[in-house]
Design an enzyme around this catalytic site. Structure first.
Site, PDB file in Angstrom:
ATOM      1  N   LYS A 110       0.861  -1.479  -0.310  1.00 16.77           N
ATOM      2  CA  LYS A 110      -0.038   0.432  -0.582  1.00 16.77           C
ATOM      3  C   LYS A 110       1.231   1.510  -0.108  1.00 16.77           C
ATOM      4  CE  LYS A 110      -1.772   1.363   3.701  1.00 16.77           C
ATOM      5  NZ  LYS A 110      -1.903   2.754   4.285  1.00 16.77           N
ATOM      6  N   ASN A 111       2.045   1.093   1.060  1.00  9.12           N
ATOM      7  CA  ASN A 111       2.698   2.686   1.050  1.00  9.12           C
ATOM      8  C   ASN A 111       3.598   2.604  -0.221  1.00  9.12           C
ATOM      9  OD1 ASN A 111       0.999   3.310   3.680  1.00  9.12           O
ATOM     10  ND2 ASN A 111       2.894   1.973   4.708  1.00  9.12           N
ATOM     11  N   ARG A 118      -3.515  10.375   4.040  1.00 10.33           N
ATOM     12  CA  ARG A 118      -2.159  10.619   4.151  1.00 10.33           C
ATOM     13  C   ARG A 118      -1.104  11.314   3.473  1.00 10.33           C
ATOM     14  NH1 ARG A 118      -0.790  13.079   8.453  1.00 10.33           N
ATOM     15  NH2 ARG A 118       1.967  13.175   8.127  1.00 10.33           N
ATOM     16  N   CYS A 128      -4.571   8.271   9.779  1.00 11.41           N
ATOM     17  CA  CYS A 128      -4.199   7.338  10.934  1.00 11.41           C
ATOM     18  C   CYS A 128      -4.340   8.361  12.133  1.00 11.41           C
ATOM     19  CB  CYS A 128      -3.908   5.906  11.201  1.00 11.41           C
ATOM     20  SG  CYS A 128      -4.585   4.346  10.291  1.00 11.41           S
ATOM     21  N   ARG A 140       1.856  13.944  13.502  1.00 16.42           N
ATOM     22  CA  ARG A 140       1.859  13.658  11.909  1.00 16.42           C
ATOM     23  C   ARG A 140       2.445  14.836  11.678  1.00 16.42           C
ATOM     24  NH1 ARG A 140      -0.755   8.452   9.697  1.00 16.42           N
ATOM     25  NH2 ARG A 140       0.809   8.202   8.842  1.00 16.42           N
ATOM     26  N   PRO A 141       3.310  15.900  11.596  1.00 16.71           N
ATOM     27  CA  PRO A 141       3.726  17.359  11.241  1.00 16.71           C
ATOM     28  C   PRO A 141       4.755  17.170   9.581  1.00 16.71           C
ATOM     29  CG  PRO A 141       5.141  16.232  12.663  1.00 16.71           C
ATOM     30  CD  PRO A 141       4.284  16.065  13.366  1.00 16.71           C
ATOM     31  N   ILE A 142       3.945  18.237   8.449  1.00 16.13           N
ATOM     32  CA  ILE A 142       4.826  17.997   7.844  1.00 16.13           C
ATOM     33  C   ILE A 142       6.180  18.761   7.397  1.00 16.13           C
ATOM     34  CG2 ILE A 142       2.618  16.354   6.173  1.00 16.13           C
ATOM     35  CD1 ILE A 142       2.673  19.806   4.740  1.00 16.13           C
ATOM     36  N   ASP A 143       6.549  19.123   8.766  1.00  8.81           N
ATOM     37  CA  ASP A 143       7.268  20.355   8.594  1.00  8.81           C
ATOM     38  C   ASP A 143       8.622  20.029   7.058  1.00  8.81           C
ATOM     39  OD1 ASP A 143       7.884  18.898  10.716  1.00  8.81           O
ATOM     40  OD2 ASP A 143       9.397  19.379  11.004  1.00  8.81           O
ATOM     41  N   GLN A 144       8.927  18.734   7.710  1.00 11.48           N
ATOM     42  CA  GLN A 144      10.111  17.948   6.574  1.00 11.48           C
ATOM     43  C   GLN A 144       9.566  18.151   5.072  1.00 11.48           C
ATOM     44  OE1 GLN A 144      13.146  18.138   8.641  1.00 11.48           O
ATOM     45  NE2 GLN A 144      11.889  18.385   9.758  1.00 11.48           N
ATOM     46  N   ASP A 161       4.981   0.472  12.477  1.00  9.97           N
ATOM     47  CA  ASP A 161       3.832  -0.413  11.343  1.00  9.97           C
ATOM     48  C   ASP A 161       3.447  -2.132  12.073  1.00  9.97           C
ATOM     49  OD1 ASP A 161       2.793   1.989  10.502  1.00  9.97           O
ATOM     50  OD2 ASP A 161       3.584   1.412   8.498  1.00  9.97           O
ATOM     51  N   ILE A 171       8.433   6.016  16.857  1.00 12.69           N
ATOM     52  CA  ILE A 171       8.230   7.119  16.108  1.00 12.69           C
ATOM     53  C   ILE A 171       7.806   8.106  15.848  1.00 12.69           C
ATOM     54  CG2 ILE A 171       7.949   6.607  13.196  1.00 12.69           C
ATOM     55  CD1 ILE A 171      10.933   5.801  13.646  1.00 12.69           C
ATOM     56  N   ARG A 200      -8.597   0.583   5.126  1.00 12.84           N
ATOM     57  CA  ARG A 200      -7.875   0.820   4.544  1.00 12.84           C
ATOM     58  C   ARG A 200      -6.578   0.549   3.390  1.00 12.84           C
ATOM     59  NH1 ARG A 200      -7.048   6.844   7.853  1.00 12.84           N
ATOM     60  NH2 ARG A 200      -5.372   7.104   5.807  1.00 12.84           N
TER      61      ARG A 200
HETATM   62  C1  EPZ Z   1       5.233   6.827   6.586  1.00 12.29           C
HETATM   63  O1  EPZ Z   1       3.832   7.406   7.084  1.00 12.29           O
HETATM   64  C2  EPZ Z   1       3.634   5.456   6.496  1.00 12.29           C
HETATM   65  N1  EPZ Z   1       2.530   6.039   5.661  1.00 12.29           N
HETATM   66  C3  EPZ Z   1       3.006   5.381   7.615  1.00 12.29           C
HETATM   67  O2  EPZ Z   1       2.426   3.929   7.672  1.00 12.29           O
HETATM   68  C4  EPZ Z   1       4.134   4.183   8.763  1.00 12.29           C
HETATM   69  O3  EPZ Z   1       3.564   4.595  10.461  1.00 12.29           O
HETATM   70  C5  EPZ Z   1       5.334   5.679   8.805  1.00 12.29           C
HETATM   71  O4  EPZ Z   1       6.347   5.922   7.576  1.00 12.29           O
HETATM   72  C6  EPZ Z   1       6.503   4.539   9.136  1.00 12.29           C
HETATM   73  O5  EPZ Z   1       7.445   4.084   8.633  1.00 12.29           O
HETATM   74  C7  EPZ Z   1       2.384   5.519   3.981  1.00 12.29           C
HETATM   75  O6  EPZ Z   1       3.485   5.538   3.839  1.00 12.29           O
HETATM   76  C8  EPZ Z   1       0.963   6.450   3.447  1.00 12.29           C
HETATM   77  P1  EPZ Z   1       7.653   8.868   8.197  1.00 12.29           P
HETATM   78  P2  EPZ Z   1       5.120   8.812   7.023  1.00 12.29           P
HETATM   79  O7  EPZ Z   1       6.910  10.967   7.733  1.00 12.29           O
HETATM   80  O8  EPZ Z   1       5.619   8.833   5.738  1.00 12.29           O
HETATM   81  C9  EPZ Z   1       7.741  12.840  12.391  1.00 12.29           C
HETATM   82  C10 EPZ Z   1       0.477   2.626   7.921  1.00 12.29           C
HETATM   83  O9  EPZ Z   1      -0.143   2.125   9.186  1.00 12.29           O
HETATM   84  N2  EPZ Z   1       7.780  13.653  11.440  1.00 12.29           N
HETATM   85  O10 EPZ Z   1       7.999   8.423   8.045  1.00 12.29           O
HETATM   86  O11 EPZ Z   1       3.568   9.796   7.635  1.00 12.29           O
HETATM   87  C11 EPZ Z   1       6.790  11.725  12.207  1.00 12.29           C
HETATM   88  O12 EPZ Z   1       5.797  12.853  12.885  1.00 12.29           O
HETATM   89  C12 EPZ Z   1       0.942   3.432   7.753  1.00 12.29           C
HETATM   90  O13 EPZ Z   1      -0.069   2.683   6.429  1.00 12.29           O
HETATM   91  C13 EPZ Z   1       8.032  15.054  10.920  1.00 12.29           C
HETATM   92  O14 EPZ Z   1       8.118  15.517  12.664  1.00 12.29           O
HETATM   93  O15 EPZ Z   1       6.156   8.960   8.537  1.00 12.29           O
HETATM   94  C14 EPZ Z   1       7.011  10.739  12.331  1.00 12.29           C
HETATM   95  O16 EPZ Z   1       7.385  10.799  14.099  1.00 12.29           O
HETATM   96  C15 EPZ Z   1       0.697   4.620   8.980  1.00 12.29           C
HETATM   97  N3  EPZ Z   1       7.892  15.892  10.401  1.00 12.29           N
HETATM   98  C16 EPZ Z   1       8.043   9.941  12.291  1.00 12.29           C
HETATM   99  O17 EPZ Z   1       8.958  11.800  11.192  1.00 12.29           O
HETATM  100  C17 EPZ Z   1       7.834  15.612   8.871  1.00 12.29           C
HETATM  101  O18 EPZ Z   1       8.021  16.394   8.223  1.00 12.29           O
HETATM  102  C18 EPZ Z   1       7.923   9.591  10.872  1.00 12.29           C
HETATM  103  O19 EPZ Z   1       7.049   9.858  10.164  1.00 12.29           O
HETATM  104  C19 EPZ Z   1       7.302  14.155   8.209  1.00 12.29           C
HETATM  105  C20 EPZ Z   1       7.584  13.324   9.345  1.00 12.29           C
END
Ligand code: EPZ
Length: 429
Positions: free
Chosen positions: A21-22, A92, A116, A121-125, A304, A326, A396
């Site tokens: 999926k991801n 997401r 979820c 879950r910020p997107i600042d990065q 996950d 995480i 989902r």
């Molecule tokens: C992906 O989410 C997956 N989703 C998630 O799967 C998975 O849990 C996660 O990666 C970790 O492996 C998708 O691929 C759609 P991250 P993502 O950016 O990309 C922080 C599932 O069950 N962060 O790797 O959103 C964040 O808060 C889902 O299938 C920032 O602070 O995760 C987290 O603590 C749930 N700022 C960490 O980094 C940012 O801009 C990792 O998040 C981005 C992330």
């Protein structure tokens, strides 16, 4: 809709794992960047993917469903870069359309992502990455707006390892001028799969799967045919299903290398794990050993899989400690498991699980996707009947979860009301 199940049957047999999926979410976004036909195969038929296809369709991409697992997309007639689909707010990965549209049209407007509820879950990065390649971003009226006169290659160091930010920057930078370097990049298999897919469209991405990714921008991306990798987490969930129910399950159509963190924990817990070329067999044991685990970015133990591990530790011998590094809010399933007799204490990002001899059936509510799947596994291992409500979360990300489980001998059914649930109870006895 709910799942109702009668626990006690060891899961046994073979199960074929669907596409990831991801990975698929990033790949669908990549596909809109070409003006030719892009054929995508091994697409999982799950809700998040269908929502993404709907969002893509809403901006004018031609979406031709060849069959349940294969689509042809054509992005030559995109009529808007404004994606405010009602669904996108609930998922997401809609944010991948920012990277894709920004790369292709230098402008994107996409609703702030939902998904979820497992933390803030910020997107600042993501935004930091877009800024590094020359885009200006802002958030207005619930929309993320990204704009650039020119996209020029740049250097971005991610403050934390983020799957989403890595993929999003890769998407946009593929069509930027010059070279982009992403440092501290995520190394997850789905990051590599999206990079491979983009490269098959003519992008020039090197280093995906390591923590430095180098992207040389190209002028255009062309059509391709691509088959998505198998889903590591779906496979891991069934492997844990074997462990929890003391079963014997072979997960097929997988890449064993992607499963190493999961396989090694199952071995530590006493299961027999046998690797083949594209499958893994897991044989449970009468009583699992407990273990400690900390979730980490790949190749560490995936967040996950944390709830599935939590459920397994409930039935293990001894005390196990889970550290979730995480997401800050990924222990919501714990209060559900305690209704089944589990002994778990949560403090901050740590859960201490003391194994019990048995769990007993209860009425549960899925708090999110992976937690929902873990509750189902617990229900299949428990004595008596368990119901898991709010299964739209599970849908989902798991294709025909109940059907695949029935194929392994589980007594589980999807029901829409108490009458159907009662019918199941009478039939199951
Ligand atoms: C992906 O989410 C997956 N989703 C998630 O799967 C998975 O849990 C996660 O990666 C970790 O492996 C998708 O691929 C759609 P991250 P993502 O950016 O990309 C922080 C599932 O069950 N962060 O790797 O959103 C964040 O808060 C889902 O299938 C920032 O602070 O995760 C987290 O603590 C749930 N700022 C960490 O980094 C940012 O801009 C990792 O998040 C981005 C992330």
């Amino acid at each position: 809709m709910k799942y109702i199940m009668k626990g006690g049957n060891p899961l046994a047999g073979e199960v074929v794992i669907s596409g990831a999926k991801n990975a698929a979410l990033g790949i669908l976004a990549a596909a809109v960047m070409a003006d030719d036909d892009v054929v995508i195969d091994n697409l999982p038929d799950v809700r998040d993917i269908n929502v993404m296809l709907d969002a893509i369709d809403s901006i004018g991409v031609l979406v031709k469903r060849v069959n349940r697992h294969k689509v042809i997309l054509n992005g030559s007639n995109i009529r808007t870069v404004h994606v405010d689909n009602e669904f996108i707010r609930r998922m997401r990965a809609g944010y991948y359309l920012i990277g894709a549209l920004l790369g292709k049209y230098r402008h994107a407007e996409v609703a702030v992502p939902g998904g979820c509820n497992i933390g803030s879950r910020p997107i600042d990065q993501h935004l930091k990455g877009f800024a590094a390649i020359g885009a200006h971003t802002s958030v207005e009226y619930g929309m993320i707006i990204a704009d650039a006169k020119r996209l020029t290659g740049g250097h971005v160091y991610l403050d934390m390892v983020s799957v989403g930010a890595t993929i999003n920057v890769m998407l946009a930078a593929s069509l930027a001028e010059g070279r982009t370097i992403i440092e501290n990049a995520a190394k997850e298999p789905h990051v590599v799969d999206v990079a491979n897919m983009l490269n098959s469209m003519g992008a020039d991405i090197k280093g995906a799967g390591t923590d430095v990714i180098r992207i040389r921008g190209v002028q255009r991306l062309h059509g391709t045919e691509y088959s998505i990798i198998p889903d590591q987490i779906e496979a891991g969930t069934f492997m844990f299903g074997a462990a929890l129910t003391r079963g014997d399950v072979t997960v097929k159509n997988i890449i064993p290398k992607h499963m190493e963190a999961i396989s090694s924990k199952l071995m530590e817990m006493g299961c027999e794990v046998v690797e083949f070329d594209d499958s893994i067999r897991v044989v449970g044991r009468p009583r699992l050993h407990s273990c400690n685990v900390k979730t980490l970015p790949y190749p560490g133990f995936p967040t996950d899989m944390q709830p599935q591990m939590g459920a397994a530790l409930c039935l293990a011998d001894g005390t196990g400690i889970i550290t979730e590094s995480i997401y800050e809010d990924r222990f919501k399933y714990v209060s559900e498991l305690t209704k089944m007799g589990a002994q778990i204490k949560v403090e901050g990002d740590v859960a201490v699980v003391t194994g019990v001899e048995r769990l007993t059936g209860a009425e549960l509510v899925a708090p999110d996707l992976r937690a929902g799947a873990a509750l189902v596994l617990a229900g299949l291992a428990a004595d008596g009947f368990t119901t898991v409500d709010e299964i739209q979360y599970i849908q989902r990300g798991y294709e025909e979860f109940d059907k695949k489980l029935r194929g392994l001998g589980a007594e589980i059914e999807m029901v829409s009301d108490s009458r159907e649930a009662q019918k199941f109870r009478l039939k199951a006895g």
